[in-house]
Enzyme design. Structure first.
Site, mmCIF file in Angstrom:
data_model
loop_
_atom_site.group_PDB
_atom_site.id
_atom_site.type_symbol
_atom_site.label_atom_id
_atom_site.label_comp_id
_atom_site.label_asym_id
_atom_site.label_seq_id
_atom_site.Cartn_x
_atom_site.Cartn_y
_atom_site.Cartn_z
ATOM 1 N N GLU B 265 -2.781 -40.446 5.703
ATOM 2 C CA GLU B 265 -4.049 -39.894 6.180
ATOM 3 C C GLU B 265 -4.081 -38.493 5.617
ATOM 4 O O GLU B 265 -3.211 -37.688 5.932
ATOM 5 C CB GLU B 265 -4.041 -39.955 7.710
ATOM 6 C CG GLU B 265 -5.407 -39.796 8.309
ATOM 7 C CD GLU B 265 -5.541 -38.446 8.919
ATOM 8 O OE1 GLU B 265 -5.967 -37.523 8.198
ATOM 9 O OE2 GLU B 265 -5.199 -38.305 10.099
ATOM 10 N N CYS B 302 -7.847 -33.254 11.780
ATOM 11 C CA CYS B 302 -8.257 -34.075 10.628
ATOM 12 C C CYS B 302 -9.742 -34.370 10.688
ATOM 13 O O CYS B 302 -10.374 -34.634 9.675
ATOM 14 C CB CYS B 302 -7.526 -35.412 10.630
ATOM 15 S SG CYS B 302 -5.790 -35.280 11.013
#
Lengths: 509, 509
Positions: B265, B302
């Site tokens: 990720e 994120c």
């Protein structure tokens, strides 16, 4: 129906602008009509552009309509009748019975995916309601579904001119998932591809789907395939073929600005482990059935049993005698292409010339276009020290690895690369030994089978036709069976969507 | 509990043999005790070897036992009490409330996966019975289950010292799937990692599992991580971090003799699209809540909303005024590490210096260790012609793209790279416009949300924390929520197995 040499793009038939080629009848080496002209860069781009435009419409087609479309393809293939079978026989050298069976499988596959589409479980609809009173923070409304990846490039396989080609498993599962498909036809059976392609194209039109839902491209070389995999509008790849071809596509895909998944089914020697008590009780029958499986379809199956692993002893000798006797009687067979036949002969010659390998049996010789089966033996020590003995020889060639004892056999098994299948031949008294080995075998193959051979791949919900690299590029997937649809999907989550904005499948829940 | 600087391998605590490093308190820049010595090549190999040996045992652990193990980890983490919170506060600069919340999330995640394990649906058990009478060929008995991939290397993330670190989402889902885990601790919070690592190690021992089920390694540099990903016994990778780090691991993994999946990720700017009627009716409130989301946790999420896309007009101006006013009042915050703070400042300086970008607002200045929020604006033309404006600036920096009209906005959206989230702010009158854009947005992100911001990721069955590259390395997966377990599984098919040889979960059916 007359075979056209045209590309099928956007509901039309277009003459390709690149170099042309013709099919060859591998049984007699003669060239067949018509000529097929390869697609130019512009024609590839035209196909991907309209596939991209078709995608948002096609992927939201109601499930019933999509299922009917898959069934329409199946019907259209059947309506091609004997023209299809005759053309495929001429182009592949495969016998009528095999091709009729493969047609039934292809049609069955399309109908199985139609059923999957209707049932809709592949959408993975999940609903996770809001809880405004939750502490410390309120819980949002979350809904999830799988969406289609995007246009898929499918490469026709040489060895299944129907079931793994233009309307084969990759195409059926990608269309089922909601992805437009662009097929790069295999140059060994372009006429068969053209006939099936027209069946798909007609189904697209008759179903009222966007013309970009399907395209069929030809190519005399590799450029069209490379362009397709590099094109930013292609979002996944289905391939069945050689390890060299598969890894080349994997490299192109991973070097893209946005890498995409490649599902390449590449090479497998499908080891068969013969346990001592099975050999003691049943060596002769196993030997005979091994010979049948090895020579089935000239050995041109991905699941062909190319490797036998067993412990030294009279049982193994009896197996070898039975298998050798059967193979010596096996007739030579026409291979799919002259190139494959040549590659097979080279592989057999390489083993014959190897000092660590001895030749046990050879099948009957045939015409210059035909290949004879071959059986070889090597020691465990040689097998362990010469990794090239694990290389697939595509065709009816088998290698027996004679092991000293169980520990030695375990070491041989431990040295294996990833496989599509591993078969165990066991007697009741071997079961505890086999059970001990099971966890090791599960890591090596996608399908394990007992007292049988891997040839004959059932198309069913519990089938895995896949396996760790190099058997496939992605051991988490299968290219046969209903699970194959998941290769072309990804999950999307919708948070706090007003009902009228939710995708239809998530609204009604 | 005293923090140890030792590696945790095989149930023991060992001093690393490579270069050592210490944690830094980012709020004051001071070095903390103890020192952590990195693992040598031999120590990495020791960890992977025992993980490999533990794997066949751990993956066949009865589900109830595996679930209890996950719950034991959760309990042990809670038992660390305030020692854990205090150490994490010192190492990360994050406030107590945030870390207590993150601990609750970490524990909740472990318990959620325990529940998934107990329910067992992840095994995907499929039974397809034999039909000996089927024509033309009998149908074999086929059974399918998912098996664990093998030992998994997990890289602790800097920005979630608990929920995406040693016992975070990657570890919990891999352990749930039946995979031993080797964690490479993030060097920014080694003490926090050591405490949580000991909690996991104790749970392994108390649960009677093989000691190789878990290991914790430290490293002053990148070598340990590189060795792990290259090791043939590691079969999957979980990573949360930079695009550079993630793509480096992807490259190592794809160049292995047997490539393995990397779930990285990496980077996302989480675009927020403000629709005209939402701006007309609600610009001020949206501006304020945007500023809150942008500055939450110093913007170190994120899912931080780094990009605003909207059409020129008084509504957008009102939004900008409200957001700017709120940001100007936002206090400077300590970032996770000095290095991140420096990188953030460089990114902000790069935007400030750009001729095509104008600075709208800056947050309050703080200590030399603290970062101030920043808001910028650019035109759609500049955004479209300068791809570097899409690069993530990790921290509380936002960029507004002013579009001329709806067609222009569509073009900006079309130019976006893959994202974790895309948020839409809509009024009732915007819904038909938004609906038209939906199919485009679904291809760009793993999660779409309405009238909210992506920060605050629910851990639930319908969550997707993933998205097309470069948001993640594999857009078919999620690293948050129960679907995350499927990253570490692959299907295996068992054909014609005698009942006593079948794996236990397939026997009883």
């Amino acid at each position: 129906m007359k075979v056209s040499g045209d590309l099928l793009i956007g509901g039309a038939a277009l003459r390709g602008g690149a170099a042309s080629f013709s099919a060859t009848n591998p049984a007699i080496g003669s060239t067949m009509e018509p000529s097929f002209a390869g697609a130019t860069k512009n024609q590839v781009e035209q196909a991907t552009a309209i596939a991209w435009d078709a995608f948002p419409i096609y992927r939201e087609t109601p499930l019933e309509k999509r299922a009917l479309f898959l069934e329409a393809i199946a019907e259209n293939i059947l309506e091609l009748g004997d023209d299809l079978i005759l053309r495929a026989m001429d182009e592949t050298g495969l016998p009528r019975g095999r091709l009729e069976g493969e047609r039934a499988r292809t049609v069955g596959q399309l109908c199985l995916f139609a059923k999957e589409v209707r049932e809709g479980a592949f959408q993975e609809l999940r609903l996770d309601p809001a809880d405004p009173d939750r502490k410390p923070a309120p819980k949002p409304d979350l809904r999830l579904r799988n969406v289609a990846l995007g246009p898929v490039a499918v490469f026709g396989a040489s060895n299944f001119p129907l079931a793994f080609s233009v309307a084969g498993g990759d195409t059926a599962s990608a269309l089922a998932a909601g992805c437009p498909v662009i097929v790069k036809a295999h140059s060994a059976h372009p006429g068969t591809s053209a006939l099936v392609g027209s069946a798909v194209q007609q189904a697209v039109a008759a179903s009222g789907l966007p013309a970009g839902t399907f395209a069929l491209l030809f190519d005399a070389g590799f450029e069209v395939g490379q362009m397709l995999v590099a094109d930013h509008r292609i979002r996944a790849v289905g391939f069945t073929g050689s390890r060299r071809g598969g890894t080349a596509l994997m490299n192109i895909a991973s070097e893209r600005k946005q890498p995409i998944p490649v599902y390449a089914e590449m090479s497998s020697i499908n080891p068969v482990i013969l346990f001592p008590n099975a050999l003691r009780n049943n060596a002769e029958a196993i030997g005979k059935s091994f010979a049948s499986s090895l020579t089935l379809g000239a050995g041109q199956f991905c699941t062909n049993p190319g490797l036998i692993i067993a412990i030294d002893g009279p049982g193994l000798d009896a197996f070898i005698n039975a298998a050798s006797a059967a193979l010596q009687e096996s007739p030579a067979q026409t291979m799919l292409t002259g190139g494959m036949c040549e590659a097979y002969r080279k592989g057999v010659a390489r083993l014959s010339a190897s000092l660590s390998v001895s030749q046990l049996a050879t099948g009957k010789q045939g015409t210059p276009q035909q290949a004879a089966a071959a059986l070889f033996e090597t020691s465990s020590a040689s097998f362990l020290s010469e990794p090239e003995l694990q290389e697939e020889i595509f065709g009816a060639a088998g290698l027996i690895v004679r092991c000293r004892d169980e520990a030695d056999l375990r070491q041989v098994v431990n040295s294996l690369e990833g496989q599509l299948t591993i078969a165990l031949h066991v007697h009741q008294d071997d079961l505890s030994n086999a059970a001990e080995m099971l966890s090791q075998l599960e890591l090596l193959a996608g399908r394990l089978l007992v007292n049988g051979f891997g040839t004959g791949v059932e198309v069913s919900p519990a089938m895995v036709h896949g396996g760790p690299y190099p058997a496939t590029s992605d051991g988490r997937s299968t290219s046969v069976g209903t699970l194959a649809i998941y290769r072309f999907l990804r999950p999307v989550s919708y948070q706090d969507f007003p009902p009228e904005l939710l995708p239809a499948p998530l609204q009604s829940r």
